[in-house]
Scaffold this motif. Structure first.
Motif, short mmCIF file in Angstrom:
data_model
loop_
_atom_site.label_atom_id
_atom_site.label_comp_id
_atom_site.label_asym_id
_atom_site.label_seq_id
_atom_site.Cartn_x
_atom_site.Cartn_y
_atom_site.Cartn_z
N GLY A 1 24.95 46.55 62.35
CA GLY A 1 26.12 47.26 61.87
C GLY A 1 26.63 46.73 60.54
N LEU A 2 27.90 47.06 60.25
CA LEU A 2 28.49 46.70 58.96
C LEU A 2 29.73 45.82 59.11
N LYS A 3 30.01 45.36 60.32
CA LYS A 3 31.18 44.51 60.52
C LYS A 3 30.82 43.08 60.15
N ASP A 4 31.59 42.51 59.25
CA ASP A 4 31.33 41.15 58.76
C ASP A 4 32.07 40.16 59.65
N PRO A 5 31.36 39.27 60.35
CA PRO A 5 32.05 38.32 61.25
C PRO A 5 32.95 37.35 60.51
N THR A 6 32.77 37.18 59.21
CA THR A 6 33.66 36.27 58.47
C THR A 6 35.00 36.92 58.20
N GLY A 7 35.10 38.23 58.40
CA GLY A 7 36.36 38.91 58.16
C GLY A 7 36.58 39.33 56.73
N SER A 8 35.67 39.01 55.83
CA SER A 8 35.87 39.36 54.42
C SER A 8 35.44 40.79 54.12
N MET A 9 34.92 41.49 55.14
CA MET A 9 34.50 42.89 55.02
C MET A 9 33.49 43.07 53.90
N GLY A 10 32.60 42.11 53.74
CA GLY A 10 31.55 42.24 52.73
C GLY A 10 32.02 42.04 51.32
N LYS A 11 33.18 41.46 51.14
CA LYS A 11 33.70 41.26 49.79
C LYS A 11 32.82 40.30 49.02
N LYS A 12 32.53 40.66 47.79
CA LYS A 12 31.69 39.84 46.92
C LYS A 12 32.58 39.13 45.91
N VAL A 13 32.44 37.81 45.83
CA VAL A 13 33.28 37.01 44.95
C VAL A 13 32.39 36.21 44.00
N PHE A 14 32.68 36.27 42.72
CA PHE A 14 31.89 35.53 41.73
C PHE A 14 32.76 35.23 40.52
N ASP A 15 32.23 34.41 39.63
CA ASP A 15 32.96 34.01 38.42
C ASP A 15 32.35 34.68 37.20
N LEU A 16 33.21 35.11 36.30
CA LEU A 16 32.82 35.58 34.98
C LEU A 16 33.54 34.75 33.93
N TYR A 17 32.99 34.70 32.75
CA TYR A 17 33.59 33.95 31.65
C TYR A 17 33.70 34.86 30.44
N HIS A 18 34.86 34.81 29.80
CA HIS A 18 35.11 35.68 28.64
C HIS A 18 35.38 34.83 27.41
N PHE A 19 34.65 35.15 26.33
CA PHE A 19 34.82 34.41 25.08
C PHE A 19 35.26 35.34 23.98
N ASN A 20 36.36 34.98 23.35
CA ASN A 20 36.88 35.71 22.19
C ASN A 20 36.77 34.78 20.99
N GLY A 21 35.88 35.10 20.06
CA GLY A 21 35.59 34.19 18.96
C GLY A 21 36.62 34.16 17.86
N ILE A 22 37.54 35.12 17.83
CA ILE A 22 38.51 35.12 16.75
C ILE A 22 39.54 34.02 17.00
N ALA A 23 39.82 33.24 15.97
CA ALA A 23 40.71 32.09 16.12
C ALA A 23 42.14 32.57 16.35
N LYS A 24 42.72 32.10 17.43
CA LYS A 24 44.10 32.45 17.77
C LYS A 24 44.91 31.17 17.96
N SER A 25 46.22 31.31 17.89
CA SER A 25 47.09 30.16 18.08
C SER A 25 47.12 29.79 19.56
N VAL A 26 46.75 28.56 19.85
CA VAL A 26 46.76 28.04 21.21
C VAL A 26 47.40 26.67 21.17
N LEU A 27 48.29 26.41 22.14
CA LEU A 27 48.85 25.07 22.24
C LEU A 27 47.74 24.10 22.51
N ASN A 28 47.82 22.93 21.95
CA ASN A 28 46.71 21.97 21.91
C ASN A 28 46.24 21.59 23.31
#
Length: 642
Positions: A523-550
């Motif tokens: 069947g399709l029932k997930d015993p972990t309770g997460s209902m088949g949720k997929k979790v992963f990490d992404l990384y975003h890079f913006n190359g334009i120089a912006k003001s950031v606190l040090n």
């Protein structure tokens, strides 16, 4: 005194015409492709003297031209030797001067077509300034030094494409970066095999000490603002950058050729990688401007290569030139010439529009598509769109190495096809209305179909194969038993009798039973309770120089902000498409991971943990065009795509 000064200038000019000092006589011929060990003209001092002499000669030429005196044409136009078969890159250690030349001058017609194609007629000084003041340089900031930095708008499309291919090599092919022989992308291995060899964890900090010791670039990722460990060898980033640029140019040349554009004012000795040559190139470019096709023709020289083995050392030697303020423009010109100016115009739906768009000088979609897929098509859908009457619109014709997502799709202005949306490697250039950034993952598995969704597709396919109603959504009892056998579904007797009681089985009723049936029984029932949720990490890079606190988003008001690119780590949660909205943010903890015990019943009580509320930014809308209903979270300021 004036005569003596003029004679000194002429002497410097004559000296600059010598490519290098004459070699001493020798009784044995030099081995092909190599220079004598310890040759004096290979020493840093000799190279420095040659570069300084070239700079003096350029100044001499300029002063002689201002005084109205003729300058020998031999100084301005150097012959381009034919490409040597099996060039210096093949065996390593060869004399790079054998593959480095000033190159060919463009014809008047090619220069005019190139300038008009890129900038159009009546281009503003502001647009030219943006494209003539952007080098291909890594960020000087230690926390984002693996990213290409941009200081003004305009050439971001070029930088983002190079950054995407650079990350491909750095993340998925680190072991190849130490090899001498460059390889074409299709020769370095399949996506799946490199997944198992190079990326074994979805957390950078959990990599083994052995892999850290070997210098793999993701050995440390301490915060959302740290791209890669600052201890990584600069030589690895250098090799990754060169291979990325070579791959892009050969892709533009249909994997048959690459054209590398350089500057005539730098002569033959302007190649290298040390800071001294950077300074000399910067000084040589003082006062140089590109305001017309004739300006482009005067300073531009091109070399054509038909093998990656020969192109690689040439481009590697030219990296200081691409770091200069004309670097991004030179690379764009190299890509256009690699494709061929006539082929570029044939790719486009409207060849009369400039590739650099007014009024702000942004890179058009044609430029980005050229760098990503090798063709300057203006659209992002798959294949061609037939408009009738013999007219059609051109899109992406094949799968690509790195992909593309755009905010405009979330606004229903366009539809990105599967070729760009699902590239070979989980890296995407992200487009907004005015800027291009890069989104990437460390695992190819982020593109895999959700396990339960894949299971649903398998069951539905088997069900439809038994549907004799013409798509009515019901099958016979005999057909239903065949579906159960093919999909290994074990229904409890009472559920089976209930479904078969009417003499036919309806998909909607069968579907509800599957949602309640544990996946251990098909069947399709997930015993972990997460209902088949997929979790992963992404990384975003913006190359334009912006003001950031040090380094501290929560720093006190007295801390001075600094200008630097930004990198953000996002945790992405993607539920199966059938998940009810009220369950999308719920995560049920499995037994043993925080659940309590009821003292009366002695049974485990499953707790539901509410995660941080979903966060939103325009980047999330882009991500949802790839992963429908994705929920994103990050630490600190929201990621910026402008």
């Amino acid at each position: 005194m004036a005569d003596q000064e003029e004679e000194d200038l002429r002497m410097a000019l004559r000296m600059s015409m010598q490519q290098w000092p004459p070699e001493p006589k020798r009784s044995m011929p030099r081995e092909s492709g190599g220079a004598p060990t310890g040759s004096p003209d290979d020493s840093p001092e000799a190279k420095s003297r040659r570069l300084q002499r070239e700079l003096r000669a350029a100044a001499a030429e300029k002063r002689l031209m201002m005084s109205g005196k003729a300058v020998s044409p031999a100084r301005r136009i150097l012959a381009f030797p034919k490409e040597e078969k099996g060039g210096a890159a093949g065996g390593g250690g060869g004399d790079l001067r054998k593959v480095v030349s000033c190159g060919m001058e463009l014809s008047d017609a090619d220069a005019n077509q190139l300038f008009s194609m890129v900038f159009g007629n009546g281009v503003s000084e502001g647009i030219l300034a943006r494209w003539c003041n952007q080098g291909i340089r890594f960020s000087p900031d230690p926390e984002t030094f693996m990213g290409l930095v941009q200081h003004e708008g305009g050439p971001c499309g070029v930088l983002a494409a190079i950054q995407a291919f650079f990350l491909k090599y750095l993340i998925f092919f680190p072991d190849d970066l130490g090899k001498v022989e460059p390889k074409l992308p299709q020769n370095v291995g399949s996506r799946r095999s490199y997944e198992s060899e190079s990326v074994t964890s979805n957390k950078l900090s959990s990599l083994t000490e052995d892999r850290k010791a070997r210098g793999c670039p993701w050995s440390s990722f301490n915060s959302s603002r740290t791209l890669f460990s600052p201890t990584i060898s600069r030589s690895i980033t250098h090799v990754a950058l060169v291979r990325s640029m070579v791959e892009i140019l050969f892709s533009c040349g249909s994997n048959k050729r690459a054209v590398i554009a350089t500057l005539s004012i730098l002569g033959n000795d302007a190649e290298g990688s040390d800071s001294l040559k950077d300074d000399i190139i910067t000084k040589a470019l003082e006062g140089v401007s590109i305001e017309s096709a004739s300006d482009l023709q005067k300073i531009l020289r091109v070399n054509t290569y038909t093998s990656m083995a020969n192109a690689y050392p040439r481009l590697e030697a030219m990296i200081p030139v691409f770091r200069s303020r004309l670097g991004a423009l030179l690379f764009l010109i190299s890509a256009l010439l690699s494709r061929g100016l006539d082929s570029i115009q044939a790719d486009r739906d409207d060849p009369n529009l400039p590739l650099v768009t007014a009024p702000f000088g942004h890179a058009s979609q044609e430029i980005v598509n050229l760098l990503l897929c090798g063709q300057a098509v203006p659209n992002v859908f798959d294949g061609r769109m037939d408009l009738g009457g013999g007219m059609s619109l051109k899109g992406i014709s094949t799968c690509v190495e790195v992909g593309f997502l755009t905010l405009l799709e979330s606004l229903n202005f366009c539809k990105v096809g599967q070729f760009l949306k699902c590239p070979k490697w989980p890296i995407w250039v992200v487009g907004s209305e005015s800027h291009y950034t890069v989104l990437f993952a460390l695992h190819t598995s982020v593109q895999d179909e959700n396990e339960l969704e894949e299971r649903e597709s398998q069951i539905r396919k088997a069900f439809d194969a038994q549907d004799q109603s013409g798509g009515g959504g019901f099958i016979s009892v005999e057909g239903f038993h065949q579906v159960l056998r093919e999909t290994s579904i074990e229904l409890p007797p009472e559920k089976l009798d209930h479904l078969c009681g009417a003499g036919f089985i309806v998909w909607s009723e069968f579907w509800q039973v599957l949602l309640d049936l544990d996946k251990r029984f098909g069947g399709l029932k997930d015993p972990t309770g997460s209902m088949g949720k997929k979790v992963f990490d992404l990384y975003h890079f913006n190359g334009i120089a912006k003001s950031v606190l040090n380094g501290n988003q929560a720093a006190s008001g007295s801390e001075m902000p600094i200008q630097r690119p930004r990198l953000t780590k996002l945790t992405v949660s993607v539920p199966p498409r059938w998940t009810p909205e009220e369950f999308m943010a719920d995560v049920v903890l499995p037994p043993g991971s925080g659940g309590g015990t009821d003292q009366n019943t002695k049974e485990t009580v499953t707790e539901v943990s509410k995660p941080d509320p979903p966060q939103h930014a325009p980047l999330v809308d882009c991500i949802r065009t790839r992963w429908l209903r994705a929920v994103c979270n990050w630490v600190g300021d929201p990621p910026s795509i402008v």
